[in-house]
Design an enzyme around this catalytic site. Structure first.
Site, PDB file in Angstrom:
ATOM      1  CE1 TYR A   1       0.226 -19.188   1.726  1.00  0.00           C
ATOM      2  CE2 TYR A   1      -0.519 -21.186   2.812  1.00  0.00           C
ATOM      3  CZ  TYR A   1       0.013 -19.911   2.879  1.00  0.00           C
ATOM      4  OH  TYR A   1       0.320 -19.372   4.107  1.00  0.00           O
TER       5      TYR A   1
ATOM      6  NE  ARG B   1      -3.372  -1.992   2.970  1.00  0.00           N
ATOM      7  CZ  ARG B   1      -4.036  -2.093   4.118  1.00  0.00           C
ATOM      8  NH1 ARG B   1      -4.161  -1.035   4.901  1.00  0.00           N
ATOM      9  NH2 ARG B   1      -4.558  -3.225   4.498  1.00  0.00           N
TER      10      ARG B   1
HETATM   11  N1  SER Z   1      -3.700 -19.581   7.461  1.00  0.00           N
HETATM   12  C1  SER Z   1      -3.162 -19.899   6.188  1.00  0.00           C
HETATM   13  C2  SER Z   1      -4.219 -20.073   5.182  1.00  0.00           C
HETATM   14  O1  SER Z   1      -5.294 -20.469   5.562  1.00  0.00           O
HETATM   15  C3  SER Z   1      -2.357 -21.161   6.268  1.00  0.00           C
HETATM   16  O2  SER Z   1      -1.003 -20.850   6.207  1.00  0.00           O
HETATM   17  O3  SER Z   1      -3.991 -19.878   4.044  1.00  0.00           O
END
Ligand code: SER
Length: 318
Positions: free
Chosen positions: A142, A36
């Site tokens: 991820y 930001r």
């Molecule tokens: N809290 C995170 C997520 O839910 C896990 O690393 O993506």
């Protein structure tokens, strides 16, 4: 004296970690960096802030050089559910950002903190007492960026001596900044819904057990690991670290101890349910306890009491 850069400083972990680091090391020694242009109030008032895209290696180098940075807490990343919606962008931000940080650390001799996650595990990982060293074949983009990140950090340590360290965080619960686009976000959202309307529609199944941690413990873990005596560390990155493990229905029951009229219903989000189902239920974090003294302060009931106190006060002032 350490000169610290926090990337992702406006995010869920970054906002609180920056304040804790400023308290510990002195406000001027902790530079907050976020995507930001203008930082949120708390960050702006307590110390230096710069706008930074971690994918821009030259800009990152310029900040590190200008401030004489010696330690980088690299928190800028997309979380699991939002990453699944935009896999290419997730790879770009999570991987190229980390690579730039590690390269910069190599050139400037910085220490690095990199948060990994329960997402670094996958369906083939033992779900209970998940060992420190075990199968890591995640099924989400991820998770793939987190395993790759752990490996890259280990590589930079072995190959170049970069002192990169990190923990595998579980779902993090904070009473300050909301998480954005994670699978464990329900465990934060539920408190706002409980205080506002005494009801929550949960996007995960009632029996979805996951590891969790209250933010004060998450902040303490990062700072403690970074200060730990290197000679005691058998591992460096991807330390399993957890504080509690519960299901949505167990969390709802703990909230009902304080708010007896609270109710929960389930409206399953198939994307986030599939992500949660691919993660372990409860990690074994004995390596973190043995190697750097990890010891969480908050269990489920202490966390719930504290969250309800803070969220009630916050919503009263809205
Ligand atoms: N809290 C995170 C997520 O839910 C896990 O690393 O993506």
């Amino acid at each position: 004296m350490a000169k610290i850069l926090v990337t992702g400083a406006t995010g869920q972990i970054g906002a609180e970690l920056t304040l804790a680091l400023r308290e510990h090391y002195g406000a001027d020694n902790v530079i907050a960096a976020g995507h930001r242009r203008e930082p949120p109030g708390g960050l702006a008032q307590t110390g230096p802030y710069c706008s930074l895209d971690v994918r821009d290696a030259a800009a990152l180098n310029a900040v590190v050089t200008a401030h004489g940075i010696t330690v980088i807490y690299h928190l800028a990343a997309l979380l699991s559910a939002v990453a699944e919606e935009q896999p290419l962008q997730a790879w770009d931000i999570n991987m190229n950002g980390l690579l730039n940080v590690l390269e910069c650390a190599r050139q400037h001799g910085c220490q690095v903190f990199f948060p990994s996650s329960i997402a670094a595990f996958g369906p083939g990982t033992p779900p209970f007492n998940t060992p420190q060293d075990t199968v890591q074949r995640p099924s989400t983009i991820y998770g793939i960026t987190k395993v790759t990140g752990e490996l890259l950090c280990d590589y930079y340590y072995r190959r170049y001596g970069v002192d990169a360290r990190g923990v595998r965080y579980p779902g993090l619960i904070s009473n300050q900044v909301l998480p954005g686009g994670g699978t464990t976000d329900y465990a934060v959202d539920i408190f706002y819904a409980a205080v506002r309307q005494r009801h929550y529609d949960c996007f995960l199944r009632a029996d979805t057990q996951l590891d969790m941690m209250y933010m004060p413990d998450a902040i303490a873990a990062a700072m403690q690991l970074m200060q730990a005596d290197a000679s005691r560390l058998m591992h460096r990155n991807g330390f399993n670290a957890t504080a509690m493990s519960f299901t949505p229905s167990q969390l709802a029951a703990a909230i009902q101890q304080h708010l007896p009229d609270f109710t929960i219903a389930y409206a399953i989000d198939p994307l986030r349910q599939a992500i949660a189902d691919s993660w372990p239920r409860h990690m074994d974090d004995s390596a973190a306890r043995a190697e750097w003294g990890w010891q969480p302060r908050y269990d489920l009931s202490a966390m719930v009491g504290d969250m309800l106190r803070h969220i009630t006060a916050k919503l009263r002032n809205e």
